[in-house]
Write a protein that holds these residues in place. Structure first.
Motif, PDB file in Angstrom:
ATOM      1  N   ASP A   1      34.086  33.817  30.450  1.00 21.60           N
ATOM      2  CA  ASP A   1      34.502  33.038  31.609  1.00 21.60           C
ATOM      3  C   ASP A   1      35.400  33.925  32.468  1.00 21.60           C
ATOM      4  O   ASP A   1      35.504  35.124  32.225  1.00 21.60           O
ATOM      5  CB  ASP A   1      35.167  31.724  31.192  1.00 21.60           C
ATOM      6  N   ARG A   2      36.058  33.354  33.462  1.00 19.29           N
ATOM      7  CA  ARG A   2      36.824  34.186  34.391  1.00 19.29           C
ATOM      8  C   ARG A   2      38.029  34.835  33.722  1.00 19.29           C
ATOM      9  O   ARG A   2      38.606  35.780  34.256  1.00 19.29           O
ATOM     10  CB  ARG A   2      37.241  33.379  35.608  1.00 19.29           C
ATOM     11  N   ASP A   3      38.404  34.339  32.535  1.00 13.19           N
ATOM     12  CA  ASP A   3      39.604  34.846  31.880  1.00 13.19           C
ATOM     13  C   ASP A   3      39.316  35.803  30.724  1.00 13.19           C
ATOM     14  O   ASP A   3      40.133  36.662  30.419  1.00 13.19           O
ATOM     15  CB  ASP A   3      40.428  33.666  31.356  1.00 13.19           C
TER      16      ASP A   3
ATOM     17  N   SER B   1      35.676  38.557  36.244  1.00 11.98           N
ATOM     18  CA  SER B   1      37.101  38.830  35.983  1.00 11.98           C
ATOM     19  C   SER B   1      37.884  39.084  37.254  1.00 11.98           C
ATOM     20  O   SER B   1      39.091  38.848  37.298  1.00 11.98           O
ATOM     21  CB  SER B   1      37.224  40.060  35.078  1.00 11.98           C
TER      22      SER B   1
END
Lengths: 663, 663
Positions: free
Chosen positions: B532-534, B652
């Motif tokens: 995911d984005r993290d 990211s």
């Protein structure tokens, strides 16, 4: 509601009750189309107690007449007039075709055709060519199967490597098509493989047999051919369209086609597209290519349908400046005026490829000196593959009513002087279209091709009345309302749970069924959404993007080119925006994605419920088939919802404002 | 370097020069294996001027002897002793098999075998079963082709729907295998389809013909069978392994197999796996299933290889608690002690499916009362499909040297009492393995199966010396160094540009070639990375994850279970970490992703350059084939680099610290 081995679709015997009860006078001379009309009426009378006479008889309730006189003048080959006076309903036409369409019009009206007085009204098709393209292969393709992008079984025309011996079902197909207004059929796939190439020459007899079966219903047969035919079939060293031997080859081959099929419609060609051969190999233009075939067809009144689906399918996803949406316009507009009068450019309705939502192709209207046909896709390649209910009438109607120049300029339906074409959704499935409700797409296509300004809702209503004859049902209102409930909004529903806001192509590669958000994101096909952690969409503006928006005429370049004025439903087709961008609807893009996914699934659940409630009113086999497909539609819709939502939650990090489960 | 229609691989005539120049005494009695040894030596002598006699002759430089006396004692069926004294090199064995392996050992040594004195050294295979499983179909599968996951043409064994009439190449294959130590071959796909099921019964004669061709090289033939055989072939109503009729059926069928093939090796079974039938359908355990077949094989000394690749392939990606990696351990460890002595559990080396990097399966070592075989994959399904150079020796060696209990506990190579098995990478391609350099994988597999503690670099060197006979080359050093340069680090290189840090499965669905980062992310196959984005990775810790890490014994549960101690290369297999997490290497995860992608591509570019520089030293056909594949490898490596980097940059938002181009 079955006739023989297949569904009666929109021509069940009961639909002919009103005609079959009457005394009919057929005053039309002879000819195959008139014989067809006579046969239809005689069959109905045999069933419902009326009678039909040819000539004579003073007390007819229905008169079907062909006249060369003033009453027939101006109706054209296919038009008809309808009037009712003094207890007699009269259909007048200038020939058999018009009379057949008039008869089916009376069938549609049912008892209404025989009530009160009716001043003369004239009906003519708005478009001369109303065509179905079958992507049927003769030889079963190892990957694509027999019907490319077909979801309704095998081919109606071809079986066991040749034209079917029993063409009874082809005749029945022609009858269904005539009843909704279709008058042309291309009988093989535009991707012409080796076996199918030979239909043009040594196997033309098989095509002629099919043409014979379709002709009694006013349908002309067309053939997809390979541009390389002079090499593949003629052993010439080139297919250069300006080469004298090549041109002679096409002339000779075409002459032999017309010897076999006197009313042959013409050729369909996919050239220089997705690996098909074409004129580019010889440094020639598509006008050169199309005109070579047009010249061969011209003496016989034939037409070449030349597809504009030409783009680079080996695109590099890293290259953001190339835009597949631009391709057809860029390739073809410079050639305006160079095409022969009997060459028709066949343009997909949108710039990409039959997605659930696309803008209208800017090519339509941009070539005033060229005949364009508009191509839509009845087979539901990207709209649920006939496992999902997705009635496309509203989408097609939107396209046909669109005014490329804005204001009061002409509509697409008027600009399509070369006709309206659909990729057929029919096969040898007992229900013709796999999903019984997908029959509505086939019917609606024909009716919109006849009258592009028709209200799609009214067309659907016609289809319901013919197919389900609700007046014979125990609960006509519940049946009719139920069918409208599951069909009217089904396109909107499908759009809600699949790719959002016009961005398209979030499907599984290859077969195109089911979600894969990144499935075509890093592919060579030019089909990207560019989602990152901040936003999503394709910048096709003139100011900062690919410039595609600038291909539009009138107000549209500006409307589409600006984030502020672009319609919500096309926003991500034209712009890359942050997830927090607020739509005209007042919702943010990310919340719109979440909300509509949940709404779409809820709508499928509701439709399934409504359908279940019609079990007592619908033929059991048909009801069961639809009910079974609703299970799959619901499973698939949930999969779409969850994959799309998870994808965008993971990427954006923005939680659902309503706290629903996103995995 | 070709012999007939195919490459000589590691047995070119030149490899026999040292033997072929000598006076050889064969003192070994009779028997098919001894005849094979005689034939090999006689051929070599015919080519290089030596001679071979059976018995007699005092002045032999090479003595090949079979003895039942003290010199042969303890060598076992396949071992041999080598000594050199007074100008005579002597190979001693207790039978023909050992003698054959001894001869090939002398071939490997070349002139070194004939220099100075050499004290007696004994050689025995560490593993009794050194097996290749062929995933070959008899009938060509419409999707998978003839060889499932095969990248080297069609099958060596089957053509035109039956066993090949001319089995000369099968014999040549057996010879190559014997020369690297393989002694068992399963001749058909573990996914046993309808046609192949019949090999067990009415088509056993075809298997017998293949067995006849392999037998002279000491290779026993095995057959993959379907667990449902009693129903499919025997018309029984059940395949319940505890049903008396079912057991009788297996006994009868097996008796007939041994009538046809007296030294038949046994059965290979994929049951309750990816849709194959199995004992679960009858509420029976896998021990019940395996033992039923083992009982039928037991009287003849046959073995059933029962695969442990059992998992839920209809998993819901939304369910994060189910972990496919756990499946084999969870299914099988409770059954330890229940399997018959001649039932071997065949365990994939890692818990998933032959990814470029996996931990060793925790099942290995966890069933002390069960014979386990370890399965590796020579066919490069997930490691470049023989279009990329990826020499797997270092990976296999790492697995075989791993100590499941840590400390000084036994190594995998010692725990694999049931043998070492590889899915074969060979087919009817002229170069046997498609990519000529992939021959090194086949050879290395055999040598590591013979001696799991062998230094893979030394094995590779052997392969180079045999295959390329550098001593006959114009520049032995450049040739040898060049081959090492392109092969030694090729596995590490492949890992660098594909899925990072052990997370695996970022391949295109279906065919598994080329990148698709999300290709298996929302699938039912249990193959997720959860980016995911993290952050990215799978939490398999006991504390917060699926608990998979807790399946390990000794120190490994703790080592793998903690982010701090988990080795970098497996970090994302065991943990979900933020992109900014700092590896032991000192780099962040995201920077590691970027850096290694760029490094991997640079290494391919360098390898391609080195290979190009060997053009004057390598057989032109072989050089051209490899050079051509380097072009594809480089294209593909760049695609991997760019897709993986773009994917993680978009997700990211972290730019490359070195400012390189990420699209």
């Amino acid at each position: 509601m079955r006739t023989g081995d297949f569904d009666a679709a929109w021509l069940p015997p009961a639909a002919f009750r009103a005609v079959g009860r009457r005394r009919t006078l057929l005053r039309a001379g002879d000819g195959p189309l008139v014989d067809t009309v006579h046969g239809e009426v005689a069959d109905a009378c045999g069933r419902f107690g009326g009678r039909v006479v040819r000539d004579g008889g003073e007390d007819a309730e229905l008169v079907l007449e062909v006249t060369g006189g003033p009453a027939g003048a101006g109706l054209g080959d296919e038009g008809f007039a309808l009037a009712r006076r003094g207890g007699t309903t009269t259909v007048t036409a200038s020939g058999g075709r018009g009379l057949l369409y008039g008869l089916f019009h009376v069938v549609r009206l049912g008892e209404d055709a025989f009530r009160g007085e009716r001043p003369r009204e004239e009906h003519r098709p708005a478009l001369a060519v109303r065509m179905l393209d079958h992507w049927d292969n003769v030889a079963v393709h190892p990957v694509m199967g027999q019907v490319e992008r077909g979801y309704a079984g095998g081919s109606l025309f071809w079986a066991d490597g040749r034209a079917r011996g029993d063409l009874g079902r082809v005749r029945a197909y022609g009858r269904l098509l005539a009843a909704c207004g279709v008058n042309a059929v291309a009988v093989n796939n535009v991707n012409v493989h080796e076996t199918e190439a030979h239909l043009l020459t040594d196997r033309i007899g098989e095509v002629a047999a099919i043409a014979d079966a379709l002709r009694p219903y006013g349908i002309r047969t067309h053939l997809s051919v390979t541009f390389a035919a002079p090499m593949v079939l003629g052993s010439l060293p080139t297919a250069d369209p300006l080469d004298a031997a090549v041109r002679a080859w096409w002339r000779g081959a075409t002459a032999r086609v017309y010897e076999a099929i006197g009313d042959f419609g013409g050729y369909v060609v996919k050239a220089d597209s997705e690996g098909r051969p074409g004129p580019f190999a010889y440094g020639r233009s598509h006008a050169d290519g199309a005109n070579a075939l047009a010249a061969a067809l011209e003496p016989y009144g034939g037409t070449v349908h030349w597809r504009t689906f030409v783009y680079d399918h080996h695109q590099d996803w890293r290259d953001r400046s190339t835009d597949r949406a631009r391709a057809a316009y860029d390739h073809f507009t410079p050639l305006d005026g160079e095409f022969a009068p009997n060459a028709v450019l066949q343009v997909k309705h949108g710039p990409m490829d039959f997605q659930v939502r696309e803008p209208v192709s800017p090519l339509i209207g941009a070539m005033p000196r060229t005949r364009l046909a508009v191509e839509v896709q009845a087979t539901q390649e990207y709209t649920g593959q006939q496992r999902h209910v997705c009635w496309l009438g509203p989408m097609w109607s939107e396209v046909l009513r669109f005014r490329p120049e804005g204001g009061s300029g002409p509509r697409v339906g008027e600009l399509a002087r070369g006709g309206l074409v659909a990729v057929s959704n029919a096969g040898d499935d007992p229900f013709w279209t796999g999903h019984p409700l997908a029959q509505a797409n086939l019917y609606t296509f024909g009716r919109l091709a006849w009258d592009p300004r028709a209200d799609p809702g009214a067309v659907l209503d016609e289809w319901i009345r013919l197919t389900f004859t609700p007046e014979r049902s125990a609960d006509p209102v519940r049946l009719t309302d139920g069918l409208h409930a599951v069909l009217d909004g089904s396109w909107a529903t499908y759009e809600k749970y699949t790719a959002p806001l016009g961005v398209g192509f979030m499907v599984q590669p290859g077969h195109h069924y089911g979600p894969s958000v990144d499935g075509y994101e890093y592919s060579p096909w030019g089909t990207y959404h560019f989602a990152d952690r901040d936003g999503v969409g394709v910048d096709r503006s003139t100011a900062t993007g690919t410039g595609y928006a600038g291909q539009y005429a009138g107000p549209w370049a500006e409307v589409y080119g600006s984030v502020e004025t672009c319609p919500d439903e096309l926003l991500l087709f034209f712009h890359h925006v942050p997830y927090g961008h607020v739509l005209h609807s007042g919702r943010t893009v990310i919340q719109h994605i979440y909300d509509t996914r949940f709404e779409g699934v809820a709508e499928v659940e509701e439709a399934r419920r409504v359908w279940a409630g019609l079990a007592d009113l619908v033929d059991p086999a048909r009801h069961a088939r639809v009910a079974e497909r609703y299970e799959e539609q619901l499973r698939s819709a949930r999969e779409w919802r969850d994959q799309v939502n998870s994808y965008f939650l993971r990427k954006s990090g923005v939680p659902d404002a309503r706290g629903r489960t996103i995995h």
